[in-house]
Design an enzyme around this catalytic site. Structure first.
Site, PDB file in Angstrom:
ATOM      1  N   SER A 173       0.855  -1.195   0.000  1.00 29.35           N
ATOM      2  CA  SER A 173       0.000   0.000   0.000  1.00 29.35           C
ATOM      3  C   SER A 173       0.890   1.244   0.000  1.00 29.35           C
ATOM      4  CB  SER A 173      -0.869  -0.031   1.261  1.00 29.35           C
ATOM      5  OG  SER A 173      -1.545   1.183   1.405  1.00 29.35           O
ATOM      6  N   TYR A 186      -1.915  -0.319  10.335  1.00 26.83           N
ATOM      7  CA  TYR A 186      -2.002  -0.703   8.921  1.00 26.83           C
ATOM      8  C   TYR A 186      -0.736  -0.256   8.177  1.00 26.83           C
ATOM      9  CZ  TYR A 186      -4.286  -1.270   4.312  1.00 26.83           C
ATOM     10  OH  TYR A 186      -4.604  -1.635   3.035  1.00 26.83           O
TER      11      TYR A 186
HETATM   12  P1  NAD Z   1     -11.778  -6.085   0.783  1.00 28.98           P
HETATM   13  O1  NAD Z   1     -12.014  -5.723   2.220  1.00 28.98           O
HETATM   14  O2  NAD Z   1     -12.795  -5.710  -0.254  1.00 28.98           O
HETATM   15  O3  NAD Z   1     -11.579  -7.663   0.688  1.00 28.98           O
HETATM   16  C1  NAD Z   1     -10.818  -8.401   1.570  1.00 28.98           C
HETATM   17  C2  NAD Z   1     -11.239  -9.868   1.447  1.00 28.98           C
HETATM   18  O4  NAD Z   1     -10.396 -10.614   2.311  1.00 28.98           O
HETATM   19  C3  NAD Z   1     -12.691 -10.103   1.897  1.00 28.98           C
HETATM   20  O5  NAD Z   1     -13.394 -10.860   0.932  1.00 28.98           O
HETATM   21  C4  NAD Z   1     -12.539 -10.889   3.203  1.00 28.98           C
HETATM   22  O6  NAD Z   1     -13.566 -11.828   3.428  1.00 28.98           O
HETATM   23  C5  NAD Z   1     -11.195 -11.569   2.993  1.00 28.98           C
HETATM   24  N1  NAD Z   1     -10.555 -11.912   4.260  1.00 28.98           N
HETATM   25  C6  NAD Z   1     -10.478 -11.162   5.384  1.00 28.98           C
HETATM   26  N2  NAD Z   1      -9.826 -11.835   6.351  1.00 28.98           N
HETATM   27  C7  NAD Z   1      -9.461 -13.023   5.811  1.00 28.98           C
HETATM   28  C8  NAD Z   1      -8.771 -14.153   6.317  1.00 28.98           C
HETATM   29  N3  NAD Z   1      -8.320 -14.199   7.583  1.00 28.98           N
HETATM   30  N4  NAD Z   1      -8.578 -15.207   5.499  1.00 28.98           N
HETATM   31  C9  NAD Z   1      -9.048 -15.192   4.219  1.00 28.98           C
HETATM   32  N5  NAD Z   1      -9.708 -14.148   3.691  1.00 28.98           N
HETATM   33  C10 NAD Z   1      -9.915 -13.077   4.485  1.00 28.98           C
HETATM   34  O7  NAD Z   1     -10.336  -5.544   0.456  1.00 28.98           O
HETATM   35  P2  NAD Z   1      -9.817  -4.731  -0.812  1.00 28.98           P
HETATM   36  O8  NAD Z   1     -10.162  -3.307  -0.632  1.00 28.98           O
HETATM   37  O9  NAD Z   1     -10.211  -5.442  -2.065  1.00 28.98           O
HETATM   38  O10 NAD Z   1      -8.241  -4.855  -0.610  1.00 28.98           O
HETATM   39  C11 NAD Z   1      -7.481  -5.973  -1.084  1.00 28.98           C
HETATM   40  C12 NAD Z   1      -6.037  -5.770  -0.659  1.00 28.98           C
HETATM   41  O11 NAD Z   1      -5.566  -4.516  -1.143  1.00 28.98           O
HETATM   42  C13 NAD Z   1      -5.851  -5.728   0.862  1.00 28.98           C
HETATM   43  O12 NAD Z   1      -4.617  -6.332   1.177  1.00 28.98           O
HETATM   44  C14 NAD Z   1      -5.796  -4.254   1.159  1.00 28.98           C
HETATM   45  O13 NAD Z   1      -5.125  -3.997   2.361  1.00 28.98           O
HETATM   46  C15 NAD Z   1      -5.048  -3.758  -0.056  1.00 28.98           C
HETATM   47  N6  NAD Z   1      -5.195  -2.342  -0.383  1.00 28.98           N
HETATM   48  C16 NAD Z   1      -6.425  -1.785  -0.567  1.00 28.98           C
HETATM   49  C17 NAD Z   1      -6.495  -0.434  -0.914  1.00 28.98           C
HETATM   50  C18 NAD Z   1      -7.814   0.232  -1.138  1.00 28.98           C
HETATM   51  O14 NAD Z   1      -7.811   1.435  -1.430  1.00 28.98           O
HETATM   52  N7  NAD Z   1      -8.909  -0.495  -1.037  1.00 28.98           N
HETATM   53  C19 NAD Z   1      -5.339   0.314  -1.065  1.00 28.98           C
HETATM   54  C20 NAD Z   1      -4.113  -0.288  -0.862  1.00 28.98           C
HETATM   55  C21 NAD Z   1      -4.054  -1.630  -0.543  1.00 28.98           C
END
Ligand code: NAD
Length: 289
Positions: A173, A186
């Site tokens: 991130s 985070y």
């Molecule tokens: P999201 O919250 O939409 O999805 C996360 C998924 O992970 C969910 O389906 C959840 O059920 C699953 N999950 C949670 N805990 C779990 C576990 N213990 N075992 C298995 N599955 C599990 O997330 P997102 O926004 O699509 O983000 C995806 C990745 O990108 C993450 O690593 C997040 O930190 C990173 N990220 C997101 C952003 C953003 O702007 N959304 C920015 C930078 C990085």
């Protein structure tokens, strides 16, 4: 968004014959990656804590003629991962590409304000200061992002040893480069993911496994919607600050990740390992002046 947009125009089936495992594959960003990989010929296992959301993604992929499997799994539990691995092997054979997508933040690892103000000590429950951060909340975030990257890698990278064209993609991130205000847990956990990406890339360099990370900028998802937008859809102060610091002047769309994903998983990056690629509209390059 249609499958055509997710495809590599010069090689639309570039991942044919590959088995891809995506943890957190039911989420907003990873479901888009899953659809893109399936649209390019891969067999995709959607591993998620919530099997029902994983199944929805699988249904969408199958509706478009792709191959996918929903697998229930907890990235923090090796036994659960081992069971998930058996299901994937049985259906699709050994894993070539692992995308460690499961991750996220927790309110208990988050301060209410960007800066400490001594008056907040009197506010008690109304304000979460640095001193109120809950170790359990912080541990949750470190576990989910860091341990949740390490354990699936221990499980699925075994399949990749000594085989051609294998890759691990971690999801870091912006806050791994410089911490964002309010979210120390985070930020630290994603810095650990970037650091681990480099460590593992070196460790596996002669084993034929490349290890890289993508660092998405600001994508409007359920994880951050209330931080970035008001109920009426207008931007919060934090949302305005982000857009003001993003030279391209917008939030990312999940589809913005796909070109980098294809490049990092494909032949075009075969001499690239240990990098963390920002996909951020220029956020990390901009000094603010
Ligand atoms: P999201 O919250 O939409 O999805 C996360 C998924 O992970 C969910 O389906 C959840 O059920 C699953 N999950 C949670 N805990 C779990 C576990 N213990 N075992 C298995 N599955 C599990 O997330 P997102 O926004 O699509 O983000 C995806 C990745 O990108 C993450 O690593 C997040 O930190 C990173 N990220 C997101 C952003 C953003 O702007 N959304 C920015 C930078 C990085």
């Amino acid at each position: 968004m249609t499958h055509e947009i997710h495809k590599n125009p010069t090689n639309p089936q570039q991942f044919k014959g590959k088995t891809v495992v995506i943890t957190g594959g039911g989420g907003v960003l990873c479901s888009t990656m899953a659809e893109a990989m399936a649209g390019s010929g891969a067999r995709v296992a959607i591993l998620d804590l919530k099997p029902e959301v994983a199944q929805q993604v699988v249904d969408q992929i199958r509706d478009r003629g792709g191959e996918a499997l929903a697998v229930e799994g907890n990235v923090l539990d090796l036994k659960s991962l081992n069971k998930a691995h058996s299901e994937v092997s049985k259906a699709f054979g050994p894993c070539h590409i692992l995308i460690n997508g499961a991750g996220g933040n927790h309110p208990k690892g988050t301060t209410s304000k960007t800066e400490f103000n001594i008056a907040d000590l009197e506010a008690k429950d109304a304000v979460t200061t640095f001193f109120d951060l809950d170790p359990e909340g912080i541990q949750f975030v470190f576990n989910l992002n860091f341990i949740g990257t390490l354990l699936p890698t221990q499980e699925f990278a075994r399949d990749m040893i000594g085989r051609e064209g294998c890759s691990i993609i971690n999801i870091s991130s912006m806050n791994a480069f410089r911490p964002l205000t309010k979210i120390p847990a985070y930020s630290g956990a994603k810095a650990a993911v970037s650091n681990f990406t480099q460590w593992l890339a070196v460790h596996f360099a002669k084993s034929g496994i490349r290890v890289n990370a993508m660092a998405p900028g600001f994508f409007l998802t359920e994880q951050n919607r209330t931080l970035l937008t008001e109920d009426d859809g207008s931007l919060t102060d934090r949302g305005h600050t982000i857009i003001g610091h993003t030279p391209m002047g917008r939030f990312g769309e999940p589809e913005d990740l796909i070109g980098t994903l294809f490049w990092l998983c494909g032949e075009g990056s075969k001499f690239v390992t240990g990098v963390v690629v920002p996909i951020d509209g220029g956020f990390s390059a901009f000094s603010g002046v």
